[in-house]
Design a protein around this motif. Structure first.
Motif, PDB file in Angstrom:
ATOM      1  N   UNK A  13      -7.831  -6.049 -12.189  1.00  0.00           N
ATOM      2  CA  UNK A  13      -7.607  -6.979 -11.094  1.00  0.00           C
ATOM      3  C   UNK A  13      -8.293  -6.414  -9.865  1.00  0.00           C
ATOM      4  N   UNK A  14      -9.160  -7.241  -9.269  1.00  0.00           N
ATOM      5  CA  UNK A  14      -9.866  -6.794  -8.074  1.00  0.00           C
ATOM      6  C   UNK A  14      -8.885  -6.653  -6.916  1.00  0.00           C
ATOM      7  N   UNK A  15      -9.029  -5.599  -6.130  1.00  0.00           N
ATOM      8  CA  UNK A  15      -8.139  -5.447  -4.980  1.00  0.00           C
ATOM      9  C   UNK A  15      -8.444  -6.490  -3.905  1.00  0.00           C
ATOM     10  N   UNK A  16      -7.396  -6.929  -3.248  1.00  0.00           N
ATOM     11  CA  UNK A  16      -7.518  -7.858  -2.134  1.00  0.00           C
ATOM     12  C   UNK A  16      -7.180  -7.094  -0.865  1.00  0.00           C
ATOM     13  N   UNK A  17      -8.069  -7.128   0.091  1.00  0.00           N
ATOM     14  CA  UNK A  17      -7.845  -6.507   1.386  1.00  0.00           C
ATOM     15  C   UNK A  17      -7.521  -7.619   2.371  1.00  0.00           C
ATOM     16  N   UNK A  18      -6.406  -7.480   3.084  1.00  0.00           N
ATOM     17  CA  UNK A  18      -6.039  -8.451   4.115  1.00  0.00           C
ATOM     18  C   UNK A  18      -6.341  -7.795   5.457  1.00  0.00           C
ATOM     19  N   UNK A  19      -7.089  -8.496   6.292  1.00  0.00           N
ATOM     20  CA  UNK A  19      -7.431  -7.958   7.604  1.00  0.00           C
ATOM     21  C   UNK A  19      -7.456  -9.084   8.632  1.00  0.00           C
TER      22      UNK A  19
END
Length: 172
Positions: A13-19
């Motif tokens: 699962x690709x990581x999701x970065x929230x910014x």
């Protein structure tokens, strides 16, 4: 003999970065917004005569607003825009826009983005959030319901939209 094969059910699962979104993100936010909205306007998006990039630039730069974006592999795949409107109680917020790129639906992006919104609201002392969701967008309504949102009093555009409310509880 040692068997080293991975189970066939394992997946990456690709990581999701929230910014926080920045001004330079406005074109990507506008494009994602248009792609997502097109899924619940079967006759095509209404021509609102506005430049989406300009609107998203204004949203990002709004002093009392906040735009979060979800990023995977350097690409914006989700967005959330919220603020407390003038004249409203300081412990309330309106989620004005929440979209995930259709190519990333059911991949955890929306859940991660929603969790980031709620985390920020808790930190800011927000007790209640509202949103208006298109009446024909059953997929979005189901998503919000899974995350604790409930139908509320009719809002603006009650003929085409359903108002939903979330009580923001203290974090664990």
């Amino acid at each position: 003999m040692i068997h080293s094969a991975l189970p066939t059910t394992m997946r990456t699962v690709m990581p999701t970065v929230i910014r926080t979104a920045v001004t330079a993100d406005a074109p990507a936010l506008a494009a994602l917004h248009a792609r997502a909205r097109a899924t619940y306007y079967p006759e095509g998006l209404p021509d609102e005569g506005v430049d989406g990039t300009v609107l998203w630039r204004e949203a990002v730069e709004r002093r009392h607003g906040h735009v979060l974006c979800a990023v995977r592999e350097g690409r914006i795949v989700g967005l959330a825009s919220f603020r407390t409107p003038e004249g409203e109680a300081a412990d309330t917020v309106v989620l004005f826009q929440f979209h995930v790129d259709p190519g990333h639906w059911r991949a955890g992006v929306g859940t991660a983005l929603h969790a980031a919104c709620v985390e920020e609201w808790r930190a800011d002392g927000i007790r209640a959030a509202t949103l208006d969701v298109h009446r024909d967008n059953r997929r979005a309504q189901a998503f919000y319901a899974r995350h604790g949102w409930h139908p509320a009093e009719p809002g603006e555009g009650a003929g085409t939209h359903l108002r939903m409310r979330l009580t923001v509880t203290a974090g664990e």
